[in-house]
Design a protein around this motif. Structure first.
Motif, PDB file in Angstrom:
ATOM      1  N   THR A 320       0.801  -1.230   0.000  1.00 40.52           N
ATOM      2  CA  THR A 320       0.000   0.000   0.000  1.00 40.52           C
ATOM      3  C   THR A 320       0.834   1.280   0.000  1.00 40.52           C
ATOM      4  N   GLY A 321       2.140   1.167   0.163  1.00 37.26           N
ATOM      5  CA  GLY A 321       2.966   2.368   0.198  1.00 37.26           C
ATOM      6  C   GLY A 321       4.334   2.075   0.769  1.00 37.26           C
ATOM      7  N   SER A 322       5.109   3.127   0.950  1.00 36.29           N
ATOM      8  CA  SER A 322       6.445   2.968   1.510  1.00 36.29           C
ATOM      9  C   SER A 322       6.374   2.798   3.017  1.00 36.29           C
ATOM     10  N   LEU A 323       7.454   2.297   3.586  1.00 35.74           N
ATOM     11  CA  LEU A 323       7.528   2.170   5.044  1.00 35.74           C
ATOM     12  C   LEU A 323       7.381   3.534   5.706  1.00 35.74           C
ATOM     13  N   GLU A 324       7.967   4.553   5.111  1.00 39.62           N
ATOM     14  CA  GLU A 324       7.860   5.904   5.683  1.00 39.62           C
ATOM     15  C   GLU A 324       6.413   6.378   5.688  1.00 39.62           C
ATOM     16  N   GLN A 325       5.675   6.126   4.620  1.00 38.28           N
ATOM     17  CA  GLN A 325       4.259   6.498   4.586  1.00 38.28           C
ATOM     18  C   GLN A 325       3.480   5.810   5.704  1.00 38.28           C
ATOM     19  N   ILE A 326       3.730   4.526   5.887  1.00 39.90           N
ATOM     20  CA  ILE A 326       3.002   3.758   6.891  1.00 39.90           C
ATOM     21  C   ILE A 326       3.346   4.235   8.298  1.00 39.90           C
ATOM     22  N   LEU A 327       4.602   4.556   8.519  1.00 39.77           N
ATOM     23  CA  LEU A 327       5.044   4.905   9.864  1.00 39.77           C
ATOM     24  C   LEU A 327       4.896   6.384  10.170  1.00 39.77           C
ATOM     25  N   ARG A 328       5.292   7.247   9.246  1.00 40.20           N
ATOM     26  CA  ARG A 328       5.350   8.692   9.524  1.00 40.20           C
ATOM     27  C   ARG A 328       4.523   9.538   8.575  1.00 40.20           C
ATOM     28  N   GLY A 329       3.969   8.935   7.514  1.00 37.15           N
ATOM     29  CA  GLY A 329       3.174   9.683   6.568  1.00 37.15           C
ATOM     30  C   GLY A 329       4.020  10.369   5.501  1.00 37.15           C
ATOM     31  N   PRO A 330       3.394  11.194   4.654  1.00 32.66           N
ATOM     32  CA  PRO A 330       1.956  11.500   4.649  1.00 32.66           C
ATOM     33  C   PRO A 330       1.123  10.306   4.197  1.00 32.66           C
ATOM     34  N   ALA A 331      -0.057  10.194   4.768  1.00 30.04           N
ATOM     35  CA  ALA A 331      -0.927   9.063   4.493  1.00 30.04           C
ATOM     36  C   ALA A 331      -1.475   9.126   3.073  1.00 30.04           C
ATOM     37  N   GLY A 332      -1.476   7.975   2.428  1.00 31.86           N
ATOM     38  CA  GLY A 332      -2.098   7.861   1.125  1.00 31.86           C
ATOM     39  C   GLY A 332      -3.402   7.101   1.179  1.00 31.86           C
ATOM     40  N   LEU A 333      -3.779   6.648   2.376  1.00 28.68           N
ATOM     41  CA  LEU A 333      -5.029   5.920   2.584  1.00 28.68           C
ATOM     42  C   LEU A 333      -5.831   6.582   3.695  1.00 28.68           C
ATOM     43  N   ASP A 334      -7.142   6.355   3.688  1.00 26.25           N
ATOM     44  CA  ASP A 334      -8.033   7.015   4.652  1.00 26.25           C
ATOM     45  C   ASP A 334      -8.553   6.080   5.730  1.00 26.25           C
ATOM     46  N   GLN A 378     -20.070   4.028   4.466  1.00 27.16           N
ATOM     47  CA  GLN A 378     -18.703   3.518   4.332  1.00 27.16           C
ATOM     48  C   GLN A 378     -18.718   2.000   4.180  1.00 27.16           C
ATOM     49  N   LYS A 379     -19.562   1.347   4.975  1.00 27.16           N
ATOM     50  CA  LYS A 379     -19.634  -0.108   4.901  1.00 27.16           C
ATOM     51  C   LYS A 379     -20.215  -0.554   3.561  1.00 27.16           C
ATOM     52  N   ALA A 380     -21.275   0.108   3.109  1.00 29.08           N
ATOM     53  CA  ALA A 380     -21.910  -0.267   1.857  1.00 29.08           C
ATOM     54  C   ALA A 380     -20.989  -0.064   0.662  1.00 29.08           C
ATOM     55  N   GLN A 381     -20.188   1.000   0.730  1.00 34.40           N
ATOM     56  CA  GLN A 381     -19.306   1.325  -0.384  1.00 34.40           C
ATOM     57  C   GLN A 381     -17.867   0.839  -0.185  1.00 34.40           C
ATOM     58  N   GLN A 382     -17.646   0.173   0.958  1.00 35.07           N
ATOM     59  CA  GLN A 382     -16.308  -0.359   1.299  1.00 35.07           C
ATOM     60  C   GLN A 382     -15.241   0.711   1.200  1.00 35.07           C
ATOM     61  N   LEU A 383     -15.528   1.811   1.888  1.00 38.42           N
ATOM     62  CA  LEU A 383     -14.603   2.942   1.953  1.00 38.42           C
ATOM     63  C   LEU A 383     -14.183   3.175   3.393  1.00 38.42           C
ATOM     64  N   GLY A 384     -13.029   3.796   3.615  1.00 37.63           N
ATOM     65  CA  GLY A 384     -12.614   4.195   4.954  1.00 37.63           C
ATOM     66  C   GLY A 384     -12.718   3.076   5.962  1.00 37.63           C
ATOM     67  N   MET A 385     -13.545   3.268   6.998  1.00 35.00           N
ATOM     68  CA  MET A 385     -13.724   2.260   8.046  1.00 35.00           C
ATOM     69  C   MET A 385     -14.598   1.098   7.623  1.00 35.00           C
TER      70      MET A 385
END
Length: 387
Positions: A320-334, A378-385
């Motif tokens: 889903t992204g780089s280690l830096e994104q996962i740990l320190r950001g910036p976030a590419g996922l919501d 969100q659940k119906a559209q499988q977004l975010g949470m």
């Protein structure tokens, strides 16, 4: 509160991380003022997050990069990295097979003997790259390879199994590892686990543990709860073991960190674990999703290749992204799986907690609807949470 399960059994209710919520207090603070620093075995880190000692999560490169980013990675010394001089073809093979083939393949691949010279090579490579050399072995591995680990100069040693205790009974022809003697003899701090109860955590501290790992079976790739029926949900397990830490500190003046290990996927999970009393957390699958992770988009537990009773599986987590994104950001996922440090700082700011000790004191409520309330779209559209 005790509950009568039946006429012959009274039980206690235990809670998982998904069932609780954190309550804002009377003050807030700017997230930049939140101090997330912690210590484990005398090693100070900016971020209270450890990458699990799993072959799909940590190799030498990941351990170095995690250290650079202010966290910590633990290398499994009884895995692929110490059985094969070049682990890459082996990791490619693990990623290439289907669901029906991988158990047998894993058992065959992990039947290759562990080579002490590779233990030395991997530890020295991490240190040469400027990383914190944190390594993990089972109790049996500690007995076999303790001297090699000490000579190689590891900074931290984790002795981990599904359950570790100081009161282990063995057959007459087997000498169990003396945890207290091992902690005293090793030239570096020893972290012991895993456990889920006050009594065992306290005994591990008395044996000399520099930190105690808490968690049995909540990991994304772990099947111990299904295979063995054993475990306590993490919120209760962490709170119980944190109470042992506080009592041990009051009695001895020695502070032993509690590390919540497993079952944590989002920044919110990490925040709630610390609020339950953890000093830090160990996570696997979120880091297995990093582009730098050795698992090629897959993740599997340490007990997956057991030749007798596998207690783990291989799951596809993707990248889903780089280690830096996962740990320190910036976030590419919501969905809370990127920028764990930012999530922790923002949560602490919202709760008014200036440091981790204050975060451990915030109000916690039972809230089974926390993750579903109002999230219909969100659940119906499988977004975010709702993913």
């Amino acid at each position: 509160m005790n509950i009568q399960l039946g006429r012959g059994k009274v039980v206690r209710r235990a809670y998982g991380i998904d069932e609780i919520a954190l309550v804002p207090g009377p003050r807030t603070l700017d997230p930049s003022l939140a101090d997330t620093r912690w210590q484990i075995g005398g090693v100070e880190r900016e971020i209270p997050i450890i990458a699990s000692a799993m072959d799909g999560v940590v190799d030498v490169g990941m351990a170095i990069r995690l250290s650079e980013l202010g966290a910590l990675g633990v290398l499994n010394l009884e895995g692929i990295q110490t059985r094969y001089d070049d682990p890459n073809p082996i990791l490619d093979k693990i990623a290439s097979v289907g669901k029906e083939e991988f158990v047998g393949l894993m058992q065959a691949l992990y039947a290759e003997p562990i080579k002490p010279e590779l233990i030395t090579k991997r530890i020295q490579a991490i240190k040469a790259g400027g990383g914190v050399a944190a390594v993990s072995v089972t109790p049996a591995g500690a007995s076999r390879f303790g001297a090699t680990i000490a000579e190689a100069g590891a900074d931290l040693v984790f002795v981990q199994a599904t359950v570790v205790s100081t009161a282990h009974l063995s057959p007459a022809d087997i000498s169990p590892l003396d945890l207290a003697a091992f902690c005293a003899e090793m030239p570096m701090p020893v972290i012991l686990g895993n456990c889920v109860t006050y009594e065992v955590a306290l005994n591990l501290m008395k044996a000399g543990a520099a930190a105690v790992m808490v968690g049995i079976g909540p990991g994304a790739a772990c099947t111990s709860r299904g295979v063995l029926g054993i475990g306590i949900p993490q919120a209760t397990a962490v709170a119980d073991c944190a109470a042992a830490r506080d009592d041990f500190f009051a009695e001895t003046g020695r502070y032993v960190a509690i590390v919540a290990d497993g079952g944590l996927v989002t920044g919110g999970d990490i925040c709630k674990c610390i609020a339950c009393g953890a000093d830090g957390v160990m996570i696997g699958s979120p880091f297995a999703r990093a582009a730098e992770a050795p698992g090629r988009g897959f993740h599997w537990g340490m007990a997956t290749p057991s030749p007798v009773l596998p207690r783990g599986t291989r799951i596809k987590v993707g990248t889903t992204g780089s280690l830096e994104q996962i740990l320190r950001g910036p976030a590419g996922l919501d969905d809370g799986t990127h920028n764990f440090l930012g999530a922790l700082q923002t949560s602490m700011g919202t709760l008014g907690a200036k440091d981790l000790k204050e975060m451990q004191q915030v109000e916690v409520v039972i809230a089974p609807s926390l993750l579903t309330e109002g999230k219909v779209y969100q659940k119906a559209q499988q977004l975010g949470m709702g993913k």
